[in-house]
Design a protein around this motif. Structure first.
Motif, PDB file in Angstrom:
ATOM      1  N   LYS A 109     -11.181  -5.397  -4.819  1.00 51.84           N
ATOM      2  CA  LYS A 109     -10.657  -4.051  -4.583  1.00 51.84           C
ATOM      3  C   LYS A 109     -11.428  -3.361  -3.467  1.00 51.84           C
ATOM      4  O   LYS A 109     -10.836  -2.796  -2.532  1.00 51.84           O
ATOM      5  CB  LYS A 109     -10.736  -3.232  -5.868  1.00 51.84           C
ATOM      6  CG  LYS A 109     -10.252  -1.798  -5.716  1.00 51.84           C
ATOM      7  CD  LYS A 109     -10.335  -1.055  -7.040  1.00 51.84           C
ATOM      8  CE  LYS A 109      -9.846   0.383  -6.892  1.00 51.84           C
ATOM      9  NZ  LYS A 109      -9.900   1.109  -8.203  1.00 51.84           N
ATOM     10  N   PHE A 134      -1.648  -4.582  -7.354  1.00 52.21           N
ATOM     11  CA  PHE A 134      -2.229  -4.626  -8.697  1.00 52.21           C
ATOM     12  C   PHE A 134      -2.990  -5.939  -8.830  1.00 52.21           C
ATOM     13  O   PHE A 134      -2.432  -7.007  -8.564  1.00 52.21           O
ATOM     14  CB  PHE A 134      -1.125  -4.537  -9.753  1.00 52.21           C
ATOM     15  CG  PHE A 134      -1.613  -4.227 -11.145  1.00 52.21           C
ATOM     16  CD1 PHE A 134      -1.536  -2.941 -11.651  1.00 52.21           C
ATOM     17  CD2 PHE A 134      -2.148  -5.219 -11.953  1.00 52.21           C
ATOM     18  CE1 PHE A 134      -1.972  -2.654 -12.946  1.00 52.21           C
ATOM     19  CE2 PHE A 134      -2.590  -4.951 -13.233  1.00 52.21           C
ATOM     20  CZ  PHE A 134      -2.505  -3.653 -13.732  1.00 52.21           C
ATOM     21  N   VAL A 136       2.707   0.921 -13.756  1.00 58.04           N
ATOM     22  CA  VAL A 136       2.434   1.297 -12.364  1.00 58.04           C
ATOM     23  C   VAL A 136       3.550   0.874 -11.415  1.00 58.04           C
ATOM     24  O   VAL A 136       3.840   1.553 -10.437  1.00 58.04           O
ATOM     25  CB  VAL A 136       1.092   0.679 -11.908  1.00 58.04           C
ATOM     26  CG1 VAL A 136       0.824   0.971 -10.443  1.00 58.04           C
ATOM     27  CG2 VAL A 136      -0.046   1.208 -12.763  1.00 58.04           C
ATOM     28  N   GLN A 177      -9.746  -2.611   0.457  1.00 53.57           N
ATOM     29  CA  GLN A 177      -9.540  -1.240   0.908  1.00 53.57           C
ATOM     30  C   GLN A 177     -10.530  -0.810   1.973  1.00 53.57           C
ATOM     31  O   GLN A 177     -10.317   0.185   2.659  1.00 53.57           O
ATOM     32  CB  GLN A 177      -9.560  -0.290  -0.285  1.00 53.57           C
ATOM     33  CG  GLN A 177      -8.437  -0.583  -1.270  1.00 53.57           C
ATOM     34  CD  GLN A 177      -8.272   0.465  -2.359  1.00 53.57           C
ATOM     35  OE1 GLN A 177      -7.233   0.536  -2.987  1.00 53.57           O
ATOM     36  NE2 GLN A 177      -9.280   1.280  -2.592  1.00 53.57           N
ATOM     37  N   ARG A 209       3.266   3.945   4.793  1.00 50.79           N
ATOM     38  CA  ARG A 209       2.741   3.887   3.437  1.00 50.79           C
ATOM     39  C   ARG A 209       2.148   2.510   3.160  1.00 50.79           C
ATOM     40  O   ARG A 209       2.804   1.488   3.413  1.00 50.79           O
ATOM     41  CB  ARG A 209       3.871   4.182   2.454  1.00 50.79           C
ATOM     42  CG  ARG A 209       3.424   4.370   1.032  1.00 50.79           C
ATOM     43  CD  ARG A 209       4.612   4.787   0.184  1.00 50.79           C
ATOM     44  NE  ARG A 209       4.225   5.031  -1.177  1.00 50.79           N
ATOM     45  CZ  ARG A 209       5.075   5.399  -2.140  1.00 50.79           C
ATOM     46  NH1 ARG A 209       6.352   5.555  -1.842  1.00 50.79           N
ATOM     47  NH2 ARG A 209       4.655   5.607  -3.366  1.00 50.79           N
ATOM     48  N   SER A 268       1.262  -1.148  -2.197  1.00 56.26           N
ATOM     49  CA  SER A 268       0.556  -0.943  -3.466  1.00 56.26           C
ATOM     50  C   SER A 268       0.312  -2.298  -4.130  1.00 56.26           C
ATOM     51  O   SER A 268       1.212  -3.123  -4.242  1.00 56.26           O
ATOM     52  CB  SER A 268       1.353  -0.025  -4.387  1.00 56.26           C
ATOM     53  OG  SER A 268       2.653  -0.540  -4.634  1.00 56.26           O
ATOM     54  N   PRO A 272       3.764  -1.801  -9.138  1.00 56.54           N
ATOM     55  CA  PRO A 272       3.278  -1.989  -7.769  1.00 56.54           C
ATOM     56  C   PRO A 272       4.255  -2.820  -6.953  1.00 56.54           C
ATOM     57  O   PRO A 272       5.174  -3.436  -7.491  1.00 56.54           O
ATOM     58  CB  PRO A 272       1.966  -2.751  -7.984  1.00 56.54           C
ATOM     59  CG  PRO A 272       2.248  -3.569  -9.222  1.00 56.54           C
ATOM     60  CD  PRO A 272       3.075  -2.669 -10.097  1.00 56.54           C
ATOM     61  N   GLN A 273       4.038  -2.844  -5.642  1.00 57.15           N
ATOM     62  CA  GLN A 273       4.862  -3.700  -4.797  1.00 57.15           C
ATOM     63  C   GLN A 273       4.441  -5.164  -4.917  1.00 57.15           C
ATOM     64  O   GLN A 273       5.281  -6.055  -4.914  1.00 57.15           O
ATOM     65  CB  GLN A 273       4.762  -3.241  -3.335  1.00 57.15           C
ATOM     66  CG  GLN A 273       5.418  -1.902  -3.065  1.00 57.15           C
ATOM     67  CD  GLN A 273       5.087  -1.403  -1.678  1.00 57.15           C
ATOM     68  OE1 GLN A 273       4.117  -0.672  -1.493  1.00 57.15           O
ATOM     69  NE2 GLN A 273       5.862  -1.802  -0.683  1.00 57.15           N
ATOM     70  N   VAL A 283      -3.124  -1.825   2.698  1.00 58.61           N
ATOM     71  CA  VAL A 283      -2.971  -2.072   1.265  1.00 58.61           C
ATOM     72  C   VAL A 283      -3.755  -1.034   0.475  1.00 58.61           C
ATOM     73  O   VAL A 283      -4.754  -0.496   0.948  1.00 58.61           O
ATOM     74  CB  VAL A 283      -3.450  -3.496   0.879  1.00 58.61           C
ATOM     75  CG1 VAL A 283      -2.651  -4.554   1.610  1.00 58.61           C
ATOM     76  CG2 VAL A 283      -4.930  -3.678   1.164  1.00 58.61           C
ATOM     77  N   HIS A 284      -3.281  -0.782  -0.728  1.00 55.26           N
ATOM     78  CA  HIS A 284      -3.957   0.164  -1.613  1.00 55.26           C
ATOM     79  C   HIS A 284      -3.885  -0.360  -3.037  1.00 55.26           C
ATOM     80  O   HIS A 284      -2.788  -0.582  -3.572  1.00 55.26           O
ATOM     81  CB  HIS A 284      -3.302   1.545  -1.531  1.00 55.26           C
ATOM     82  CG  HIS A 284      -3.899   2.550  -2.465  1.00 55.26           C
ATOM     83  ND1 HIS A 284      -5.238   2.901  -2.433  1.00 55.26           N
ATOM     84  CD2 HIS A 284      -3.351   3.283  -3.471  1.00 55.26           C
ATOM     85  CE1 HIS A 284      -5.488   3.799  -3.369  1.00 55.26           C
ATOM     86  NE2 HIS A 284      -4.359   4.045  -4.018  1.00 55.26           N
ATOM     87  N   VAL A 285      -5.027  -0.605  -3.642  1.00 57.29           N
ATOM     88  CA  VAL A 285      -5.087  -1.126  -5.009  1.00 57.29           C
ATOM     89  C   VAL A 285      -4.815   0.010  -5.988  1.00 57.29           C
ATOM     90  O   VAL A 285      -5.542   1.009  -6.023  1.00 57.29           O
ATOM     91  CB  VAL A 285      -6.456  -1.776  -5.299  1.00 57.29           C
ATOM     92  CG1 VAL A 285      -6.503  -2.271  -6.742  1.00 57.29           C
ATOM     93  CG2 VAL A 285      -6.705  -2.931  -4.335  1.00 57.29           C
ATOM     94  N   VAL A 286      -3.771  -0.154  -6.787  1.00 57.96           N
ATOM     95  CA  VAL A 286      -3.336   0.922  -7.687  1.00 57.96           C
ATOM     96  C   VAL A 286      -3.613   0.616  -9.156  1.00 57.96           C
ATOM     97  O   VAL A 286      -3.350   1.443 -10.021  1.00 57.96           O
ATOM     98  CB  VAL A 286      -1.831   1.206  -7.505  1.00 57.96           C
ATOM     99  CG1 VAL A 286      -1.564   1.762  -6.116  1.00 57.96           C
ATOM    100  CG2 VAL A 286      -0.995  -0.047  -7.748  1.00 57.96           C
TER     101      VAL A 286
END
Length: 256
Positions: free
Chosen positions: A59, A46, A88, A63, A41, A44, A90-91, A69-72
């Motif tokens: 962003k 921000f 949200v 990605q 996974r 996440s 995020p991590q 990494v995933h920008v949430v």
């Protein structure tokens, strides 16, 4: 040319030769290590920065170069950041240091106690010692400048998510000087701490140690009313609301 058994003369059904590393895995066979790694996974993230163009570029870049990494979410102000991060969770938060309504330290002050599992990584154009120390004292896990490459930024995000502290090379010395108190090290200013008078610091130090107002008054040879006045002044200057927050603030700055 076909053989008597109807095959085309090769050993594999798809033109590959067994043993050359390109054959298909047997049904039910475990995935290769690299396939397992890609299935992890992503972290996440921000983004908090008051420049919308920078957020959009960061962003897209993050990605496009990595699936780690995933920008949430994103925000352009302290208020938006607090609301968005709370929602949200995020991590990792990539946090700008300077914003018109308070900056990264203010975001940390509002969220650090409520969201202890969220990790903050400062990302700024500034490499000034006072900015680095202020945001690290507020609770950020690292500090990198915007000159960092996209690939290195991804690595930094993953590292802080894993529990490491990450700094751009020149900035690590500032942190060592401020927190290790090396002999001969040039003192680093803390704008929030510098606004307190010596007497206010004395009162705050005893308050953080658990002293009652009467005990503080006795220790410092002042009246209880004067203690109350100093505490009110410290609360106003630090924009905190109670004794518990003051104690934590003092502990973060090694006043205790």
């Amino acid at each position: 040319m076909t053989t008597d058994d109807g095959t085309d003369g090769t050993d594999g059904t798809d033109g590959t030769v067994p043993g050359d590393g390109t054959e298909s895995a047997e049904p039910g066979a475990p995935a290769e290590p690299q396939e397992q790694e890609r299935s992890h996974r992503p972290v996440s993230v921000f983004l908090v920065d008051d420049h919308a163009l920078f957020r959009a570029g960061a962003k897209a870049e993050l990605q496009s170069i990595s699936d780690e990494v995933h920008v949430v979410g994103e925000a352009g102000s302290v208020g938006e950041a607090v609301a968005g991060i709370t929602r949200v969770r995020p991590q990792v938060v990539l946090l700008d240091v300077h914003m018109p309504d308070g900056g990264g330290a203010e975001v940390l002050r509002r969220l650090r106690g409520e969201l202890p599992d969220v990790v903050f990584l400062a990302l700024s154009v500034s490499d000034a010692a006072e900015d680095v120390i202020a945001v690290i004292r507020a609770g950020a896990r690292g500090y990198v400048t915007k000159t960092i490459s996209s690939a290195e930024l991804v690595k930094a995000i993953v590292r802080v998510a894993d529990g490491d502290a990450v700094f751009s090379p020149r900035l690590a010395g500032f942190v060592l000087d401020a927190f290790a108190e090396r002999p001969g090290a040039e003192p680093i200013s803390d704008p929030e701490l510098d606004q307190l008078t010596p007497r206010e610091r004395d009162v705050l130090r005893l308050l953080a140690r658990g002293y009652a107002y009467k005990e503080i008054a006795s220790e410092l040879f002042i009246s209880v009313k004067t203690v109350e006045t100093h505490v009110s002044s410290v609360l106003r200057k630090t924009q905190l609301s109670n004794r518990y927050e003051l104690s934590r603030w003092a502990t973060d700055r090694r006043l205790v």
